[in-house]
Design an enzyme around this catalytic site. Structure first.
Site, short mmCIF file in Angstrom:
data_model
loop_
_atom_site.label_atom_id
_atom_site.label_comp_id
_atom_site.label_asym_id
_atom_site.label_seq_id
_atom_site.Cartn_x
_atom_site.Cartn_y
_atom_site.Cartn_z
N TYR A 383 47.66 75.92 50.06
CA TYR A 383 47.12 75.45 48.79
C TYR A 383 45.83 74.71 49.11
O TYR A 383 45.81 73.83 49.96
CB TYR A 383 48.11 74.50 48.11
CG TYR A 383 47.73 74.15 46.68
CD1 TYR A 383 47.90 75.08 45.67
CD2 TYR A 383 47.16 72.93 46.37
CE1 TYR A 383 47.54 74.79 44.36
CE2 TYR A 383 46.80 72.62 45.06
CZ TYR A 383 46.98 73.56 44.06
OH TYR A 383 46.63 73.27 42.77
N TYR A 484 58.15 73.69 41.21
CA TYR A 484 57.18 72.58 41.09
C TYR A 484 57.84 71.23 41.34
O TYR A 484 57.18 70.28 41.71
CB TYR A 484 56.54 72.57 39.69
CG TYR A 484 55.52 73.66 39.42
CD1 TYR A 484 55.29 74.71 40.31
CD2 TYR A 484 54.75 73.65 38.25
CE1 TYR A 484 54.36 75.69 40.04
CE2 TYR A 484 53.82 74.64 37.97
CZ TYR A 484 53.62 75.66 38.88
OH TYR A 484 52.70 76.63 38.60
#
Ligand SMILES: C[S@@+](CC[C@H](N)C(=O)[O-])C[C@H]1O[C@@H](n2cnc3c(N)ncnc32)[C@H](O)[C@@H]1O
Length: 516
Positions: A383, A484
């Site tokens: 990421y 998440y």
């Protein structure tokens, strides 16, 4: 020096507009079959009559971001336009503004009237249009060229200048024309530009797939290969990046540092109790109980070696896959050489990825998938984004007024507890405006990927990589997702909070809300 600005198109010469002087795009129309956009130009002083001019896509090729933003707003406002502005459903997509029934607003009538009387002067509207049928191309200014030959519109007044108050733009007539004018070429160019940018991403191919509509992910997003450090963010001095020095210099993909039991990179790695004899196991228990040095005990290596289980070479071993332990990879200062098997994530993505539209039925916007099957434990990608301070992250979150923002923010808090870092000392990765394809990974309550902490410098507890690995076998083309919330099994889950986004992951055990 700027790129050449004059390009021949069908025998004509097109000048690109001066991008830096463009304020925004306000409307669109078709003129002689050409898709044109109304540009508002920047002015040094605040005025209600900034220069405006219509330009074709050839001229706007370098400001497709603004064209895309305008089209997104247009698309949203189509649904909310009052019925008298909306196009009649009886008429079939006319290609020209002359093809539909006009109901001019008072301002439109005035513009039309004054454009037929070139000599007339008005305080709000005047015109130099030479033909009564010619649509107005420039308002509040005249076209000019900057020192590099780029076209722009500068403020001007006088009898030859058509004036219009920006507060009336787009006029009702413009709105109606815009709604009825096709924007196919604009959508095609925007898509092509996005694909051009994807092709520049290093590593295996990243493609784009949208079978549902003409939209393209935002051109505002910048693909970056590494973190971008913002104000107040510092990486540890590279001198602190200690490399393992006692390991053999010829470590390869089939053999790794752990066999020496002296690898200082693996100092904090998980201890491999299964490789200890009774005596060593006793010493280990004592060292653990007294907080003693764990160097010298065999460590669990994070990745499968080449040659052992050939299918799984480079994949995370189950111990790491099913734990939340940080992974410490060897680094450039190590003695073990460039091919040491304890280097993996740092080499970057090795799988193809596809950004795809999930479709209105799915309701999750864009998603990410891999066109090839992935093995359990296989590295997908990291990421990326801007690293900002915790205070800046809070500021951005407050400014966003939406829970969506939080889904792009990752707190680098892995070592907060062990290193005694206060919340305000932590850094946060914001991948909304710049980053990598993993920006498009959606949440699932039953995900097929998980995020892991990967560090190359055990002395830097505030900057490390977030890497996604497949947590089970993933068939080709299945959407890649992660949780998440990322809580340990049995860990308490807070209330999703006000304004929480409903979860549309479709999993049997869906928690119904997105904890962003
Ligand atoms: C990091 S982005 C993922 C990419 C995003 N789908 C897009 O189109 O750009 C996170 C946002 O995607 C949407 N999203 C992700 N997972 C979702 C889910 N399971 N259900 C509903 N929306 C989801 C939410 O709007 C969320 O704020």
């Amino acid at each position: 020096m700027p790129a050449m600005v004059v390009i021949p198109t069908n025998g004509r010469v097109t000048r690109r507009v001066a991008v830096r002087k463009v304020h925004s795009i306000l409307s669109n129309r078709l003129k002689n079959g050409e898709e044109q956009f109304l540009v508002r130009w920047d002015t040094t002083n605040s005025t209600n009559k900034p220069p405006l001019s219509w330009h074709g896509l050839n001229e706007l090729a370098r400001c497709l971001e603004l064209v895309q933003e305008y089209l997104e707003v247009r698309q949203k406002s189509r649904k909310t336009l009052p019925s008298h502005v909306q196009a009649s459903k009886k008429r079939k997509s006319p290609d020209s503004e002359t093809e539909f029934e006009r109901q001019p607003s008072p301002l439109d009538r005035r513009l039309e009237q004054t454009s037929r009387t070139p000599s007339s002067r008005s305080t709000s509207v005047s015109s130099a249009a030479t033909s009564s049928s010619a649509p107005v191309d420039v308002y509040n200014g005249v076209l000019a060229e900057d020192e590099h030959g780029f076209r722009y519109c500068r403020s001007a007044s006088g009898p030859d200048v058509v004036e219009i108050d920006i507060r009336n733009v787009p006029t009702l007539e413009m709105l109606r024309t815009a709604q009825r004018s096709k924007v196919e070429n604009a959508n095609v160019l925007i898509r092509a530009e996005y694909i051009r940018r994807l092709e520049k991403i290093p590593g295996r191919r990243v493609s784009l797939n949208n079978i549902y509509d003409a939209s393209t992910p935002s051109l505002r997003f910048r693909y970056i290969p590494d973190y971008v450090l913002r104000e107040g963010v510092f990486r540890a001095d590279p001198a602190t990046q200690e490399g393992c020095q006692e390991c053999s210099p010829h470590m390869g993909r089939d053999i790794g540092c752990e066999y020496t039991k002296k690898c200082s990179c693996l100092e904090y790695a998980a201890v491999d109790v299964s490789r200890m004899d009774a005596q060593m196991a006793k010493e280990y228990e004592t060292a653990k109980a007294t907080g003693g040095n764990l160097m010298g005990f065999p460590k669990k290596f994070p990745y499968y070696a080449e040659g052992t289980k050939i299918q799984r070479a480079g994949c995370l071993v189950p111990f790491y896959l099913h734990s939340r332990r940080p992974i410490y990879e060897c680094n450039d200062n190590c003695n073990c050489g460039p091919r040491c098997r304890n280097k993996n994530v740092q080499f970057g993505r090795t799988v193809e990825l596809e950004i795809f539209k999930t479709g209105s039925g799915a309701g999750r916007g864009w998603g990410l998938r891999c066109p090839q099957p992935l093995h359990e434990g296989q590295f997908v990608d990291t990421y990326r984004g801007e690293i900002i301070t915790d205070a800046e992250a809070t500021r951005r979150e407050d400014a966003a007024h939406s829970k969506t923002k939080a889904s792009y923010l990752y707190s680098l808090d892995k070592f907060a507890e062990s290193e005694g870092l206060a919340p305000e000392e932590l850094y946060v990765v914001d991948g909304e405006f710049m980053g990598g394809p993993t920006k498009f990974m959606n949440h699932s309550c039953e995900p097929n990927c998980r995020q892991y902490t990967v560090s190359y410098n055990k002395h830097d507890c505030r900057v490390y990589d977030i890497a996604f690995f497949a947590c089970r076998e993933i068939p080709a083309g299945e959407e890649l997702t992660f949780d998440y919330l990322d809580k340990e099994d049995g860990e308490e889950i807070d209330d999703p909070g006000e304004g929480a986004i409903p979860c549309l992951c479709g999993a049997a055990k869906c928690r119904k809300w997105l904890w962003t």
